[in-house]
Motif scaffolding. Sequence first.
Motif, PDB file in Angstrom:
ATOM      1  N   UNK A 128     -40.063 -55.801  63.104  1.00 26.54           N
ATOM      2  CA  UNK A 128     -40.316 -56.728  62.006  1.00 26.54           C
ATOM      3  C   UNK A 128     -40.162 -56.018  60.678  1.00 26.54           C
ATOM      4  N   UNK A 129     -40.272 -56.809  59.602  1.00 32.14           N
ATOM      5  CA  UNK A 129     -40.168 -56.273  58.245  1.00 32.14           C
ATOM      6  C   UNK A 129     -41.400 -56.668  57.457  1.00 32.14           C
ATOM      7  N   UNK A 130     -41.758 -55.823  56.501  1.00 29.61           N
ATOM      8  CA  UNK A 130     -42.859 -56.105  55.596  1.00 29.61           C
ATOM      9  C   UNK A 130     -42.329 -55.931  54.180  1.00 29.61           C
ATOM     10  N   UNK A 131     -42.480 -56.977  53.359  1.00 27.40           N
ATOM     11  CA  UNK A 131     -42.110 -56.907  51.947  1.00 27.40           C
ATOM     12  C   UNK A 131     -43.240 -57.521  51.131  1.00 27.40           C
ATOM     13  N   UNK A 132     -43.156 -57.349  49.821  1.00 21.22           N
ATOM     14  CA  UNK A 132     -44.131 -58.026  48.977  1.00 21.22           C
ATOM     15  C   UNK A 132     -43.669 -59.472  48.745  1.00 21.22           C
ATOM     16  N   UNK A 133     -44.367 -60.189  47.910  1.00 21.44           N
ATOM     17  CA  UNK A 133     -44.101 -61.618  47.723  1.00 21.44           C
ATOM     18  C   UNK A 133     -43.116 -61.884  46.582  1.00 21.44           C
ATOM     19  N   UNK A 134     -42.309 -60.908  46.226  1.00 20.75           N
ATOM     20  CA  UNK A 134     -41.299 -61.072  45.183  1.00 20.75           C
ATOM     21  C   UNK A 134     -40.304 -62.154  45.607  1.00 20.75           C
ATOM     22  N   UNK A 135     -39.858 -62.978  44.657  1.00 12.73           N
ATOM     23  CA  UNK A 135     -38.963 -64.098  44.990  1.00 12.73           C
ATOM     24  C   UNK A 135     -37.642 -63.625  45.589  1.00 12.73           C
ATOM     25  N   UNK A 136     -37.105 -62.496  45.128  1.00 16.24           N
ATOM     26  CA  UNK A 136     -35.848 -61.976  45.687  1.00 16.24           C
ATOM     27  C   UNK A 136     -36.073 -61.533  47.137  1.00 16.24           C
ATOM     28  N   UNK A 137     -37.199 -60.884  47.403  1.00 19.82           N
ATOM     29  CA  UNK A 137     -37.505 -60.467  48.778  1.00 19.82           C
ATOM     30  C   UNK A 137     -37.675 -61.675  49.687  1.00 19.82           C
ATOM     31  N   UNK A 138     -38.374 -62.715  49.210  1.00 16.59           N
ATOM     32  CA  UNK A 138     -38.556 -63.923  50.022  1.00 16.59           C
ATOM     33  C   UNK A 138     -37.213 -64.570  50.330  1.00 16.59           C
ATOM     34  N   UNK A 139     -36.347 -64.670  49.323  1.00 17.28           N
ATOM     35  CA  UNK A 139     -35.030 -65.289  49.529  1.00 17.28           C
ATOM     36  C   UNK A 139     -34.169 -64.452  50.475  1.00 17.28           C
ATOM     37  N   UNK A 140     -34.226 -63.130  50.336  1.00 20.53           N
ATOM     38  CA  UNK A 140     -33.423 -62.257  51.199  1.00 20.53           C
ATOM     39  C   UNK A 140     -33.893 -62.344  52.640  1.00 20.53           C
ATOM     40  N   UNK A 141     -35.196 -62.311  52.875  1.00 23.35           N
ATOM     41  CA  UNK A 141     -35.697 -62.359  54.243  1.00 23.35           C
ATOM     42  C   UNK A 141     -35.518 -63.740  54.865  1.00 23.35           C
ATOM     43  N   UNK A 142     -35.471 -64.779  54.040  1.00 21.42           N
ATOM     44  CA  UNK A 142     -35.243 -66.124  54.613  1.00 21.42           C
ATOM     45  C   UNK A 142     -33.849 -66.248  55.180  1.00 21.42           C
ATOM     46  N   UNK A 143     -32.925 -65.397  54.773  1.00 23.68           N
ATOM     47  CA  UNK A 143     -31.561 -65.414  55.333  1.00 23.68           C
ATOM     48  C   UNK A 143     -31.533 -64.962  56.784  1.00 23.68           C
ATOM     49  N   UNK A 144     -32.608 -64.296  57.251  1.00 23.70           N
ATOM     50  CA  UNK A 144     -32.671 -63.899  58.655  1.00 23.70           C
ATOM     51  C   UNK A 144     -33.036 -65.066  59.562  1.00 23.70           C
ATOM     52  N   UNK A 145     -33.553 -66.159  58.969  1.00 27.16           N
ATOM     53  CA  UNK A 145     -33.878 -67.340  59.770  1.00 27.16           C
ATOM     54  C   UNK A 145     -32.582 -68.023  60.210  1.00 27.16           C
ATOM     55  N   UNK A 146     -32.635 -68.748  61.295  1.00 21.88           N
ATOM     56  CA  UNK A 146     -31.435 -69.416  61.782  1.00 21.88           C
ATOM     57  C   UNK A 146     -31.721 -70.907  61.917  1.00 21.88           C
ATOM     58  N   UNK A 147     -31.222 -71.775  61.086  1.00 19.84           N
ATOM     59  CA  UNK A 147     -30.399 -71.561  59.887  1.00 19.84           C
ATOM     60  C   UNK A 147     -31.246 -71.041  58.725  1.00 19.84           C
TER      61      UNK A 147
END
Length: 150
Positions: A128-147
């Motif tokens: 898994x990955x752990x990031x902070x709640x920064x909007x860029x991090x949230x958007x980047x990690x949401x790309x791992x979802x399918x779709x």
Amino acid sequence: MILPDPSTIRKIGTILKNSPQTEEYTTFLVYAKHAFHSLKHDFEVFLMIDEIHIKPFLDYKGENFVGMAYNSSNLATSVQVFMLQSLFSPYKDAIHIVPIDTFDASKLYDLMKKVIMGLEELGFKVMGMVTDNNSINRAATSNFANPPKL
């Protein structure tokens, strides 16, 4: 999340003799390779990702200019730090540091994916990955979802 001491970051940087030009092609995850070979087990890890803002500065070290951004011709204003945390032991280490100028979610997603795939090729199992709640991090990690969630 506790990040490594600045002296640890400097130590890793001098071990790698890192520059944005050579890092992409010759020294990618070289420190992670060293860490993998020194471990006997503990290959199940979490990847922790954070950005540290730095003062833009250019220096000439070891026949390379240090301070340039990985993703542009400008000086780096931040570094993207990738750390591994073992699930079953106290092992924790910064394994990859990328100097950046400005980042968007798609570039960060590409870098995250590249690091994860590189770690998996070495033999680590990224659970898994752990990031902070920064909007860029949230958007980047949401790309791992399918779709991807937009």
